[in-house]
Design an enzyme around this catalytic site. Structure first.
Site, short mmCIF file in Angstrom:
data_model
loop_
_atom_site.label_atom_id
_atom_site.label_comp_id
_atom_site.label_asym_id
_atom_site.label_seq_id
_atom_site.Cartn_x
_atom_site.Cartn_y
_atom_site.Cartn_z
N ILE A 26 0.80 -1.06 -0.10
CA ILE A 26 0.04 0.06 0.13
C ILE A 26 0.85 1.20 -0.01
O ILE A 26 0.31 2.34 -0.51
CB ILE A 26 -1.06 0.17 1.19
CG1 ILE A 26 -1.72 -1.26 1.19
CG2 ILE A 26 -2.03 1.26 0.99
CD1 ILE A 26 -2.81 -1.50 2.50
N ALA A 54 4.69 1.59 7.77
CA ALA A 54 5.63 0.44 8.01
C ALA A 54 4.87 -0.46 8.99
O ALA A 54 4.20 0.04 10.19
CB ALA A 54 6.65 1.10 8.72
N GLU A 57 4.21 -4.96 10.21
CA GLU A 57 4.14 -6.43 9.92
C GLU A 57 2.79 -6.72 9.84
O GLU A 57 1.79 -6.28 10.85
CB GLU A 57 4.84 -7.38 11.17
CG GLU A 57 6.59 -7.05 11.33
CD GLU A 57 7.10 -7.66 10.16
OE1 GLU A 57 6.60 -8.74 9.41
OE2 GLU A 57 8.23 -7.45 10.05
N ASP A 96 -8.84 -2.37 9.44
CA ASP A 96 -10.13 -2.81 10.02
C ASP A 96 -10.17 -4.21 11.06
O ASP A 96 -11.05 -4.33 11.86
CB ASP A 96 -11.15 -3.19 8.81
CG ASP A 96 -10.66 -4.29 7.87
OD1 ASP A 96 -9.63 -4.73 8.14
OD2 ASP A 96 -11.54 -4.94 7.23
N GLU A 97 -9.15 -4.75 11.00
CA GLU A 97 -8.87 -6.11 11.84
C GLU A 97 -9.05 -5.60 13.31
O GLU A 97 -9.20 -6.53 14.09
CB GLU A 97 -7.91 -6.84 11.60
CG GLU A 97 -7.78 -7.36 10.19
CD GLU A 97 -6.80 -8.32 9.97
OE1 GLU A 97 -6.39 -9.25 10.64
OE2 GLU A 97 -6.37 -8.58 8.41
N TYR A 149 -1.36 -10.03 15.33
CA TYR A 149 -1.05 -9.07 14.48
C TYR A 149 -2.28 -7.75 14.82
O TYR A 149 -1.67 -6.78 14.97
CB TYR A 149 -1.45 -9.31 13.19
CG TYR A 149 -1.91 -8.33 11.92
CD1 TYR A 149 -0.95 -7.35 11.62
CD2 TYR A 149 -2.89 -8.38 11.42
CE1 TYR A 149 -1.38 -6.23 10.90
CE2 TYR A 149 -3.39 -7.14 10.74
CZ TYR A 149 -2.62 -6.20 10.35
OH TYR A 149 -2.78 -5.07 9.61
N LYS A 156 -1.75 -3.92 16.01
CA LYS A 156 -2.09 -2.68 15.24
C LYS A 156 -3.14 -1.96 16.31
O LYS A 156 -2.88 -0.54 16.62
CB LYS A 156 -2.86 -3.18 14.03
CG LYS A 156 -2.05 -3.55 13.02
CD LYS A 156 -1.18 -2.39 12.55
CE LYS A 156 -1.52 -1.52 11.54
NZ LYS A 156 -0.71 -0.61 11.11
N ASN A 167 -14.08 -15.72 0.94
CA ASN A 167 -12.61 -16.07 0.06
C ASN A 167 -12.77 -16.91 -0.90
O ASN A 167 -12.36 -16.95 -1.93
CB ASN A 167 -11.56 -16.83 1.17
CG ASN A 167 -11.33 -15.85 2.24
OD1 ASN A 167 -11.26 -14.69 1.89
ND2 ASN A 167 -10.66 -16.46 3.42
#
Length: 309
Positions: free
Chosen positions: A9, A69, A71, A112-113, A133, A137, A232
């Site tokens: 992105i 930046a 992970e 959004d997670e 993860y 965030k 998915n």
């Protein structure tokens, strides 16, 4: 200064800015190849290193940092959460400290997670991350709130939904599916494949982030959903139709804590995005025409069918 500007992105955003400063550690997903056709000034640096950030800011008279930046791969966070803590939390604190010290504006790209499986999450919803993860965030977001409140730092947060498009690392669903179909390989799918995500084309995201950078208000959170939810399996089937091949699907054991859906609402912005089918066609075409870009990235992990990356 665009931190993480050599990533997926981030490099799309670099294309929206006139000759920006790109600051990137060039980890596995950050590549100079992503920037080969765009004018920029590059500094190799790591947001986990305060001195490197400070040096870049001072020497280049930076007034705004846009932070991509991170992970970002959930599977990797389950295997090794510590690097996610270092980059997504400690790295963000380093950026906040530099912003505080030099009175900079910080535009932070979240996800959004952080909302977890909540339906139609608006910007004031509680954070309920499910993976290491998304927890990292969410932690970075909380530190930003604290620096705005305690120190008056000029910062804001942007939370896009699932991005897709050119230059996305092959571990992610869409490029992985394109490449595996091209190579007549099985596509490993977690559980029943009915996990639902909201998709947005990366070039749309870059344009929206630029608008928010210019017009967004200090302390605000901006959700950027794509408004195009698909499972998915639906994504894999659509890519198969575009390529004219039936995907070879292999269902594998679901990963721990796997969110069934991500669902955000945007309450503060007006924007348009290209239809998912059109964006997928553009994405497939890019991967077909740029095999030089992704062929060197196919390490041993990619060829293991029992895991999705």
């Amino acid at each position: 200064m665009i931190t993480g500007g050599a990533g997926f992105i981030g490099s799309a955003f670099v294309r929206e800015i006139d000759n920006p400063l790109v600051f990137d550690a060039l980890t596995y997903a950050g590549r100079l190849e992503n920037l080969k056709d765009v004018k920029h000034l590059f500094i190799k640096g790591d947001i986990r290193n305060f001195q490197e950030i400070e040096k870049a800011v001072k020497e280049n008279h930076v007034d705004t940092i846009v932070n991509f930046a991170a992970e970002s791969h959930v599977d990797r966070s389950i295997v090794d959460p510590f690097i996610f803590l270092d980059t997504n939390v400690k790295g963000v604190i380093n950026l906040l400290e530099v912003a505080r010290k030099y009175d900079l504006k910080l535009v932070h790209i979240s996800t959004d997670e952080v909302y977890g499986e909540q339906e139609n999450s608006t910007e004031d919803f509680p954070l309920k991350p499910s993976s290491p993860y998304s927890a990292s965030k969410a932690s970075g977001d909380m530190f930003i709130h604290s620096y705005i409140r305690t120190y008056g730092v000029n910062a804001l947060i942007i939370r896009p939904s699932n991005n897709y498009g050119p230059r996305q690392f092959p571990e992610k669903l869409i490029p992985k599916t394109i490449i595996r179909i091209l190579k007549n390989m099985e596509i490993p799918v977690y559980g029943d494949g009915k996990q639902e995500r909201d998709w947005i084309f990366v070039e749309d995201t870059a344009k929206i982030i630029k608008k928010i950078m210019q017009e967004g208000k200090k302390g605000e959170i901006y959700n950027v959903p794509g408004g195009q939810r698909r499972t998915n399996i639906e994504i894999i089937d659509e890519i198969g139709k575009i390529l004219g091949k039936k995907p070879l699907i292999k269902y594998v054991k679901d990963r721990p804590g796997h969110d069934k859906l991500y669902s955000m609402k945007n309450t503060k912005l007006e924007y348009k995005t290209i239809p998912l089918e059109e964006g997928l066609k553009k994405t497939v075409e890019w991967y077909l025409n740029n095999q030089w870009w992704w062929t060197p990235l196919l390490g041993d992990e990619f060829f293991r069918s029992e895991v999705p990356w």
